[in-house]
Design a protein around this motif. Structure first.
Motif, PDB file in Angstrom:
ATOM      1  N   ASN A   1       0.859  -1.186   0.000  1.00 12.89           N
ATOM      2  CA  ASN A   1       0.000   0.000   0.000  1.00 12.89           C
ATOM      3  C   ASN A   1       0.892   1.232   0.000  1.00 12.89           C
ATOM      4  N   GLN A   2       0.467   2.258  -0.680  1.00 13.68           N
ATOM      5  CA  GLN A   2       1.257   3.494  -0.797  1.00 13.68           C
ATOM      6  C   GLN A   2       1.726   4.017   0.574  1.00 13.68           C
ATOM      7  N   ASP A   3       0.821   4.028   1.532  1.00 15.08           N
ATOM      8  CA  ASP A   3       1.144   4.688   2.805  1.00 15.08           C
ATOM      9  C   ASP A   3       1.800   3.805   3.844  1.00 15.08           C
ATOM     10  N   GLU A   4       1.833   2.480   3.621  1.00 14.01           N
ATOM     11  CA  GLU A   4       2.287   1.654   4.749  1.00 14.01           C
ATOM     12  C   GLU A   4       3.748   1.913   5.103  1.00 14.01           C
ATOM     13  N   ILE A   5       4.052   1.741   6.395  1.00 12.40           N
ATOM     14  CA  ILE A   5       5.438   1.872   6.872  1.00 12.40           C
ATOM     15  C   ILE A   5       5.811   0.511   7.443  1.00 12.40           C
ATOM     16  N   GLY A   6       6.716  -0.186   6.757  1.00 10.27           N
ATOM     17  CA  GLY A   6       7.132  -1.518   7.207  1.00 10.27           C
ATOM     18  C   GLY A   6       8.189  -1.404   8.290  1.00 10.27           C
ATOM     19  N   VAL A   7       8.068  -2.250   9.323  1.00 11.72           N
ATOM     20  CA  VAL A   7       9.062  -2.266  10.401  1.00 11.72           C
ATOM     21  C   VAL A   7       9.522  -3.714  10.576  1.00 11.72           C
ATOM     22  N   MET A   8      10.807  -3.972  10.332  1.00  9.15           N
ATOM     23  CA  MET A   8      11.344  -5.334  10.354  1.00  9.15           C
ATOM     24  C   MET A   8      12.395  -5.477  11.458  1.00  9.15           C
TER      25      MET A   8
END
Ligand SMILES: NC(=O)C1=CN([C@@H]2O[C@H](COP(=O)(O)OP(=O)(O)OC[C@H]3O[C@@H](n4cnc5c(N)ncnc54)[C@H](O)[C@@H]3O)[C@@H](O)[C@H]2O)C=CC1
Ligand SMILES: O=C(O)C1=N[C@H](C(=O)O)C[C@H](O)C1
Length: 257
Positions: free
Chosen positions: A188-195
């Motif tokens: 999704n355009q807005d998602e912020i992934g945190v790994m």
């Protein structure tokens, strides 16, 4: 400056003890561990059971806590009873606990930060600035820590994600994605992934990616030693002397606001 260290036998507790030992203006008046810890009775100063905390609190100028969320909250409540300022380095609090801390900070001054290093506190500012400038770039965060770390994502990564989300005018609760697996569809355009990576004895690395068409920016902080966090915690304890009640962070201590 007379300080108490809670979590004295832990990785951070040990680093703070050595920073304090090298500072002639700092005296450790209490080094505490949970009751029943095998560390009790060892070290200089001797590690004492946390049930003795209230005996020492009246002599202290500040309490520094690097334990666990439940323990930190208990220790904060004890400090409030004696009006002693507190530095909280512990991470992994749930929202309800954060609200309790904010309530207690109306009575005593508290510095709370998931990362006491100068570099990461500058990184918070940089991420805010970049997110505001290029809000349509994909933002992803990767954190690496040692294999003994209990909470994920790291408190620092959670804060970086919050800052980035705010920078693009979103709430992290709506755009945060924590790990990915399976046929999950396109991003999704807005998602912020945190790994989160957990491996060996990595002290703590954080990278924030801003990726757009044909390019990306990578902002990375790498801690080489826990001494950077320990020095920050002691600096925060000194800064608290004479401060009004309130919830402060390392940006206040380092005058980065
Ligand atoms: N804000 C910052 O700059 C940093 C924060 N941290 C955070 O600090 C916390 C501790 O990290 P580490 O030192 O690596 O963990 P650790 O597990 O090595 O140390 C925690 C210590 O607290 C002790 N403890 C637990 N309950 C206690 C209680 N009720 N009273 C007294 N001692 C108690 C444990 O026995 C242990 O020795 C974690 O939440 C970590 O994420 C770690 C590094 C930097
Ligand atoms: O547990 C650790 O070790 C660290 N914890 C902090 C966090 O959760 O952000 C800060 C640092 O990266 C080391």
């Amino acid at each position: 400056m007379k300080i108490i260290i809670c979590g004295a036998a832990g990785r951070m507790g040990q680093a703070i003890l050595s920073v304090a030992k090298a500072d002639e203006n700092v005296q450790v008046v209490g080094a505490f561990e949970y009751d029943g810890s095998s560390a009790i009775g060892s070290g200089t100063p001797r590690v004492a059971p946390i049930s003795d905390l209230e005996k020492v609190l009246p002599q202290a100028d500040a309490l520094i806590d690097f334990t666990s969320p439940d323990s930190a909250l208990k220790n904060l409540k004890a400090a409030k009873k004696y009006k002693i300022p507190v530095v909280i380095g512990t991470t992994g609090f749930i929202d309800e606990q954060k609200n309790e801390i904010a309530e207690i900070a109306k009575s005593i001054p508290v510095v709370m930060s998931p990362n006491m290093s100068i570099g990461v506190n500058l990184l918070f500012k940089l991420v805010d600035e970049v997110a505001k400038k290029i809000p349509d770039y994909d933002i992803e965060i990767v954190e690496l820590h040692h294999n003994k770390k209990k909470d994920a994502p790291s408190g620092t990564a959670a804060k970086l994600a919050e800052v980035a989300a705010k920078g693009i005018g979103k709430k992290i609760e709506s755009v945060g994605v924590y790990g990915r697996h399976g046929i999950i569809g396109t991003r999704n355009q807005d998602e912020i992934g945190v790994m989160s990576v957990r491996a060996g004895d990595i002290v703590g690395d954080h990278t924030v990616y801003f990726a757009g068409p044909g390019e990306r920016i990578e902002l990375t902080h790498r801690a080489h030693s826990r001494d950077t966090f320990a020095a920050g915690a002691v600096r925060a304890a000194k800064w608290l002397k004479g401060k009004q009640p309130g919830l402060y962070d390392m940006q206040d201590v380092l005058e980065l606001k």
